[in-house]
Design a protein around this motif. Structure first.
Motif, PDB file in Angstrom:
ATOM      1  N   PRO A   1      -6.196  -1.959  -7.184  1.00 32.88           N
ATOM      2  CA  PRO A   1      -5.969  -0.513  -7.316  1.00 32.88           C
ATOM      3  C   PRO A   1      -4.634  -0.052  -6.732  1.00 32.88           C
ATOM      4  O   PRO A   1      -4.558   1.022  -6.135  1.00 32.88           O
ATOM      5  CB  PRO A   1      -7.125   0.055  -6.511  1.00 32.88           C
ATOM      6  CG  PRO A   1      -7.266  -0.908  -5.357  1.00 32.88           C
ATOM      7  CD  PRO A   1      -6.931  -2.263  -5.919  1.00 32.88           C
ATOM      8  N   ALA A   2      -3.574  -0.810  -6.883  1.00 33.75           N
ATOM      9  CA  ALA A   2      -2.286  -0.442  -6.296  1.00 33.75           C
ATOM     10  C   ALA A   2      -1.797   0.901  -6.834  1.00 33.75           C
ATOM     11  O   ALA A   2      -1.941   1.205  -8.019  1.00 33.75           O
ATOM     12  CB  ALA A   2      -1.241  -1.518  -6.586  1.00 33.75           C
ATOM     13  N   ALA A   3      -1.208   1.698  -5.952  1.00 28.32           N
ATOM     14  CA  ALA A   3      -0.563   2.946  -6.358  1.00 28.32           C
ATOM     15  C   ALA A   3       0.735   2.627  -7.080  1.00 28.32           C
ATOM     16  O   ALA A   3       1.444   1.672  -6.721  1.00 28.32           O
ATOM     17  CB  ALA A   3      -0.295   3.816  -5.133  1.00 28.32           C
ATOM     18  N   VAL A   4       1.080   3.429  -8.103  1.00 22.45           N
ATOM     19  CA  VAL A   4       2.256   3.119  -8.922  1.00 22.45           C
ATOM     20  C   VAL A   4       3.099   4.352  -9.254  1.00 22.45           C
ATOM     21  O   VAL A   4       4.054   4.239 -10.020  1.00 22.45           O
ATOM     22  CB  VAL A   4       1.838   2.421 -10.240  1.00 22.45           C
ATOM     23  CG1 VAL A   4       1.113   1.113  -9.962  1.00 22.45           C
ATOM     24  CG2 VAL A   4       0.967   3.343 -11.099  1.00 22.45           C
ATOM     25  N   TYR A   5       2.768   5.508  -8.679  1.00 22.89           N
ATOM     26  CA  TYR A   5       3.444   6.728  -9.137  1.00 22.89           C
ATOM     27  C   TYR A   5       4.971   6.604  -9.061  1.00 22.89           C
ATOM     28  O   TYR A   5       5.687   6.966  -9.989  1.00 22.89           O
ATOM     29  CB  TYR A   5       3.001   7.950  -8.329  1.00 22.89           C
ATOM     30  CG  TYR A   5       3.745   9.187  -8.777  1.00 22.89           C
ATOM     31  CD1 TYR A   5       3.360   9.857  -9.925  1.00 22.89           C
ATOM     32  CD2 TYR A   5       4.877   9.631  -8.102  1.00 22.89           C
ATOM     33  CE1 TYR A   5       4.059  10.945 -10.394  1.00 22.89           C
ATOM     34  CE2 TYR A   5       5.591  10.724  -8.563  1.00 22.89           C
ATOM     35  CZ  TYR A   5       5.174  11.384  -9.707  1.00 22.89           C
ATOM     36  OH  TYR A   5       5.889  12.445 -10.178  1.00 22.89           O
ATOM     37  N   GLN A   6       5.493   6.093  -7.941  1.00 22.98           N
ATOM     38  CA  GLN A   6       6.946   6.012  -7.770  1.00 22.98           C
ATOM     39  C   GLN A   6       7.457   4.616  -8.117  1.00 22.98           C
ATOM     40  O   GLN A   6       8.365   4.080  -7.483  1.00 22.98           O
ATOM     41  CB  GLN A   6       7.326   6.406  -6.344  1.00 22.98           C
ATOM     42  CG  GLN A   6       6.878   7.812  -5.995  1.00 22.98           C
ATOM     43  CD  GLN A   6       7.841   8.530  -5.095  1.00 22.98           C
ATOM     44  OE1 GLN A   6       9.026   8.646  -5.403  1.00 22.98           O
ATOM     45  NE2 GLN A   6       7.360   9.013  -3.978  1.00 22.98           N
ATOM     46  N   ARG A   7       6.892   4.064  -9.178  1.00 21.56           N
ATOM     47  CA  ARG A   7       7.305   2.727  -9.634  1.00 21.56           C
ATOM     48  C   ARG A   7       8.777   2.656  -9.986  1.00 21.56           C
ATOM     49  O   ARG A   7       9.366   1.584 -10.053  1.00 21.56           O
ATOM     50  CB  ARG A   7       6.455   2.289 -10.818  1.00 21.56           C
ATOM     51  CG  ARG A   7       6.864   2.900 -12.167  1.00 21.56           C
ATOM     52  CD  ARG A   7       6.313   4.286 -12.366  1.00 21.56           C
ATOM     53  NE  ARG A   7       6.785   4.892 -13.619  1.00 21.56           N
ATOM     54  CZ  ARG A   7       7.341   6.083 -13.677  1.00 21.56           C
ATOM     55  NH1 ARG A   7       7.541   6.798 -12.598  1.00 21.56           N
ATOM     56  NH2 ARG A   7       7.717   6.599 -14.829  1.00 21.56           N
ATOM     57  N   MET A   8       9.408   3.816 -10.204  1.00 17.74           N
ATOM     58  CA  MET A   8      10.824   3.815 -10.574  1.00 17.74           C
ATOM     59  C   MET A   8      11.717   3.301  -9.450  1.00 17.74           C
ATOM     60  O   MET A   8      12.846   2.870  -9.703  1.00 17.74           O
ATOM     61  CB  MET A   8      11.247   5.209 -11.000  1.00 17.74           C
ATOM     62  CG  MET A   8      10.590   5.677 -12.280  1.00 17.74           C
ATOM     63  SD  MET A   8      11.151   4.763 -13.725  1.00 17.74           S
ATOM     64  CE  MET A   8      12.578   5.736 -14.172  1.00 17.74           C
ATOM     65  N   VAL A   9      11.245   3.356  -8.209  1.00 14.80           N
ATOM     66  CA  VAL A   9      12.015   2.762  -7.109  1.00 14.80           C
ATOM     67  C   VAL A   9      12.232   1.279  -7.377  1.00 14.80           C
ATOM     68  O   VAL A   9      13.345   0.756  -7.240  1.00 14.80           O
ATOM     69  CB  VAL A   9      11.292   2.981  -5.762  1.00 14.80           C
ATOM     70  CG1 VAL A   9      11.945   2.182  -4.651  1.00 14.80           C
ATOM     71  CG2 VAL A   9      11.257   4.472  -5.406  1.00 14.80           C
ATOM     72  N   VAL A  10      11.172   0.589  -7.787  1.00 10.26           N
ATOM     73  CA  VAL A  10      11.292  -0.825  -8.128  1.00 10.26           C
ATOM     74  C   VAL A  10      12.018  -1.003  -9.463  1.00 10.26           C
ATOM     75  O   VAL A  10      12.869  -1.894  -9.608  1.00 10.26           O
ATOM     76  CB  VAL A  10       9.902  -1.487  -8.161  1.00 10.26           C
ATOM     77  CG1 VAL A  10       9.944  -2.833  -8.884  1.00 10.26           C
ATOM     78  CG2 VAL A  10       9.381  -1.690  -6.738  1.00 10.26           C
TER      79      VAL A  10
ATOM     80  N   LYS B   1       0.854  -1.187   0.000  1.00 10.50           N
ATOM     81  CA  LYS B   1       0.000   0.000   0.000  1.00 10.50           C
ATOM     82  C   LYS B   1       0.890   1.237   0.000  1.00 10.50           C
ATOM     83  O   LYS B   1       1.058   1.924   1.005  1.00 10.50           O
ATOM     84  CB  LYS B   1      -0.942  -0.032   1.193  1.00 10.50           C
ATOM     85  CG  LYS B   1      -2.006  -1.114   1.080  1.00 10.50           C
ATOM     86  CD  LYS B   1      -3.014  -1.044   2.212  1.00 10.50           C
ATOM     87  CE  LYS B   1      -4.113  -2.089   2.026  1.00 10.50           C
ATOM     88  NZ  LYS B   1      -5.130  -2.043   3.104  1.00 10.50           N
ATOM     89  N   GLY B   2       1.455   1.484  -1.132  1.00  7.13           N
ATOM     90  CA  GLY B   2       2.366   2.597  -1.340  1.00  7.13           C
ATOM     91  C   GLY B   2       2.619   2.748  -2.822  1.00  7.13           C
ATOM     92  O   GLY B   2       2.228   1.885  -3.624  1.00  7.13           O
ATOM     93  N   PRO B   3       3.289   3.825  -3.258  1.00  4.27           N
ATOM     94  CA  PRO B   3       3.370   4.163  -4.684  1.00  4.27           C
ATOM     95  C   PRO B   3       4.533   3.542  -5.440  1.00  4.27           C
ATOM     96  O   PRO B   3       4.765   3.902  -6.592  1.00  4.27           O
ATOM     97  CB  PRO B   3       3.523   5.684  -4.641  1.00  4.27           C
ATOM     98  CG  PRO B   3       4.298   5.927  -3.384  1.00  4.27           C
ATOM     99  CD  PRO B   3       3.820   4.894  -2.400  1.00  4.27           C
ATOM    100  N   ILE B   4       5.268   2.606  -4.825  1.00 11.27           N
ATOM    101  CA  ILE B   4       6.467   2.083  -5.487  1.00 11.27           C
ATOM    102  C   ILE B   4       6.194   0.868  -6.356  1.00 11.27           C
ATOM    103  O   ILE B   4       7.106   0.361  -7.026  1.00 11.27           O
ATOM    104  CB  ILE B   4       7.570   1.744  -4.462  1.00 11.27           C
ATOM    105  CG1 ILE B   4       7.158   0.541  -3.586  1.00 11.27           C
ATOM    106  CG2 ILE B   4       7.927   2.957  -3.621  1.00 11.27           C
ATOM    107  CD1 ILE B   4       8.287  -0.017  -2.742  1.00 11.27           C
ATOM    108  N   ASN B   5       4.967   0.342  -6.377  1.00  5.74           N
ATOM    109  CA  ASN B   5       4.657  -0.846  -7.169  1.00  5.74           C
ATOM    110  C   ASN B   5       4.869  -0.574  -8.659  1.00  5.74           C
ATOM    111  O   ASN B   5       4.511   0.486  -9.162  1.00  5.74           O
ATOM    112  CB  ASN B   5       3.208  -1.259  -6.929  1.00  5.74           C
ATOM    113  CG  ASN B   5       2.894  -1.442  -5.458  1.00  5.74           C
ATOM    114  OD1 ASN B   5       3.384  -2.364  -4.818  1.00  5.74           O
ATOM    115  ND2 ASN B   5       2.065  -0.546  -4.909  1.00  5.74           N
ATOM    116  N   SER B   6       5.429  -1.534  -9.349  1.00  8.12           N
ATOM    117  CA  SER B   6       5.681  -1.369 -10.779  1.00  8.12           C
ATOM    118  C   SER B   6       4.588  -2.049 -11.593  1.00  8.12           C
ATOM    119  O   SER B   6       4.312  -3.233 -11.410  1.00  8.12           O
ATOM    120  CB  SER B   6       7.036  -1.981 -11.160  1.00  8.12           C
ATOM    121  OG  SER B   6       7.237  -1.943 -12.560  1.00  8.12           O
ATOM    122  N   PRO B   7       3.949  -1.323 -12.509  1.00  7.63           N
ATOM    123  CA  PRO B   7       3.074  -1.996 -13.467  1.00  7.63           C
ATOM    124  C   PRO B   7       3.878  -2.987 -14.311  1.00  7.63           C
ATOM    125  O   PRO B   7       5.098  -2.863 -14.457  1.00  7.63           O
ATOM    126  CB  PRO B   7       2.541  -0.850 -14.330  1.00  7.63           C
ATOM    127  CG  PRO B   7       2.736   0.387 -13.518  1.00  7.63           C
ATOM    128  CD  PRO B   7       3.974   0.133 -12.708  1.00  7.63           C
TER     129      PRO B   7
END
Length: 567
Positions: free
Chosen positions: A342-351, A291-297
């Motif tokens: 509905p996972a947040a993905v904005y900061q997916r670049m961390v992953v 439950k945070g924005p780091i998930n990568s599509p």
């Protein structure tokens, strides 16, 4: 119209094919250049956070401009999703432009990279025949969301701004002003977004004239042969390079949120299975999405893997769909590498940055001469405040550069927005002109590059003072605890840190490398120390002349030289 010589009915003339290859790439470059020249937002006009591609009628990549790799590889992925699940080819008409920013377009996570990245697609018809698409992805600074510029620690996609499913913003040449109004009604900066969306849409539309001119010159049949043969050529060359990688299985793991923030560390796990000229990247065992924005599509996970494969197979191969055909990616749904709604993905670049180091680390067991040590990771340094002259809230900052990992042949690059980011460093003068900020320092970080036969690139120390009212800091970094690792005996680069009001009585060090919005006061200073890259090979093998040159350049201290290089 002239008809060039054709070797036979089944193959394109190789000379024409080479001309077409470079012509397609030039069209993609012109799309991006038009966008950058016309943009208002600093993240586009200064940092060039946009990428264009030319794709065939099935959505396969033909050519691309050398922009951020995370965007380049996803333009085609998203188009294929649209064609298969939303708008089939039969529903596209001359003069249409389709716009979307939805990471979950089509039901999975094979859409846009995150909500700030709008993608515009224009079909290109030769007569009545759909022959290609032009596509342009652009990072727009504010698209709504609970925080300006979609910063902060969102827990689900609904907090990350308006999501536009793939819709026709232009229908047979007629602009849908109502749809545009809905988009502009969901941003804090409507004037900027209005200009930049018009520039984006116009840029993909004009590309049609460029491609149609080539078709008029060489003929539709010859051009279609060139499209097919270019992709086949890149596939053959990619497979030839992959055969050099020894067959076997290679595993590696990398942490994210390694400082314990938000329940971390979480782990990315990978097994590479290489057999013949095929290669499989299996992320089974990676931790579930959080439950945070780091998930990568899934789209950006594919993009990160494709990027690494391009680096190990060589830049001489034309970059198109053929480069991907030998690659299979297994990424279980609902994990950090394949986000599920509905996972947040904005900061997916961390992953995504960690995926690059993850793949490089696994391949270092097979072909260490073709990979590099760990790099600085994902680094964002953005703030927002009320401008004292206009009273409007503005965002300023940068995708921050750090040190690149060393290779078997060279030191890592100093101070670069590494790997799948690849954005320019914005000029300080332009930031100060447009935003309530005063920059105090941008300097190389001595001793931050990992020691080795080849030294890791050094990071930077960036310091600025916030001058606007009610300021907030939005900070993202990695490698503060789990340092950028070296390869083949190379040592880690130094980690990073954030300090508010450094050297003052109110000095405080932020406890985590990445977190939610950090409130500031007018006049506060922000100092960011970015990580250096890992080294390659034993430090004792480094040429003493190279050590001396580093000393003269201020990249290392004499104490560092004595401790690690015995000089």
């Amino acid at each position: 119209m002239t008809t060039p010589f054709v070797l036979d009915n089944d193959r394109a003339d190789p000379v024409t094919m080479e001309i077409v290859r470079n012509g397609l790439r030039a069209i993609a470059q012109r799309i991006t250049r038009r966008m950058i020249r016309a943009a208002n937002s600093f993240i586009i006009k200064e940092m060039e956070d946009c990428s264009a591609s030319i794709l065939d009628a099935d959505g396969s990549l033909l050519a691309e401009e050398a922009g951020p790799p995370i965007q380049l590889n996803t333009v085609g992925i998203c188009l294929k999703t649209i064609l298969e699940s939303v708008l089939p080819k039969s529903e596209w008409k001359p003069g249409d432009v389709v716009l979307t920013n939805d990471p979950y377009a089509g039901g999975g996570s094979l859409g846009s990279t995150h909500t700030n990245d709008y993608i515009a697609y224009a079909p290109i018809f030769y007569g009545d025949t759909l022959v290609a698409f032009s596509g342009l992805m652009v990072h727009h600074m504010d698209v709504g969301g609970m925080n300006m510029a979609t910063r902060g620690w969102g827990r689900e996609i609904y907090q990350e701004g308006m999501r536009l499913p793939p819709l026709k913003i232009v229908k047979q040449g007629v602009f849908d002003e109502d749809l545009l109004g809905v988009i502009l009604n969901n941003t804090r900066t409507p004037e900027v977004l209005l200009n930049d969306l018009h520039a984006q849409i116009s840029s993909v539309q004009v590309a049609a004239d460029d491609l149609l001119g080539m078709i008029d010159r060489y003929g539709l049949g010859q051009m279609l042969l060139c499209f097919r043969d270019l992709m086949d050529y890149s596939e053959r060359q990619t497979r030839e390079q992959l055969r050099i990688v020894p067959d076997g299985e290679y595993s590696h793991e990398e942490p994210v949120l390694d400082d314990g923030n938000h329940g971390g560390p979480y782990w990315l796990r990978l097994k590479i299975i290489k057999k013949g000229d095929d290669i499989v990247f299996d992320f089974t065992g990676t931790d579930p999405q959080i439950k945070g924005p780091i998930n990568s599509p899934m789209a950006t996970t594919l993009a990160a893997v494709y990027y690494v494969c391009r680096t190990i197979t060589g830049s001489a191969i034309p970059s198109n769909e053929g480069c991907k055909r030998a690659i299979e990616v297994i990424a279980p749904s609902g994990t950090l590498v394949n986000a599920k709604h509905p996972a947040a993905v904005y900061q997916r670049m961390v992953v995504c940055h960690s995926i690059v180091d993850l793949v490089m680390g696994a391949l270092s067991q097979a072909v260490p001469e073709r990979v590099m040590a760990d790099s600085c990771g994902c680094l964002y340094n953005f703030a927002n405040a009320e401008h004292p002259q206009t009273g409007r809230r503005v965002t300023f900052g940068e995708v921050v550069p750090g040190g690149l990992g060393a290779t078997a042949y060279a030191d890592g690059i100093d101070v670069i927005a590494c790997h799948v980011t690849n954005c320019h460093i914005p000029p300080i003068e332009s930031m100060e002109i447009e935003s309530p900020v005063r920059y105090l320092a941008r300097e190389l970080r001595t001793d931050s590059g990992g020691p080795g036969k080849y030294r890791g690139g050094v990071g930077q120390r960036l310091q600025y003072q916030v001058l606007g009212k009610d300021p907030n800091l939005n900070h993202t970094a990695q490698k503060s605890v789990s340092l950028p690792q070296g390869i083949a005996g190379g040592l880690p680069g130094d980690g990073g840190r954030w300090v508010i009001n450094e050297g003052m009585p109110s000095e405080r060090r932020l406890p985590f490398a990445i977190s939610d919005v950090e409130p500031l006061q007018v006049g506060d200073t922000v100092t960011h120390y970015t990580p250096g890259g890992g080294g390659f090979g034993s430090p004792l093998q480094r040429d003493p002349k190279a050590v001396a040159a580093d000393l003269r350049a201020g990249l290392i201290t004499s104490e560092h030289a004595s401790r690690y290089y015995r000089i």
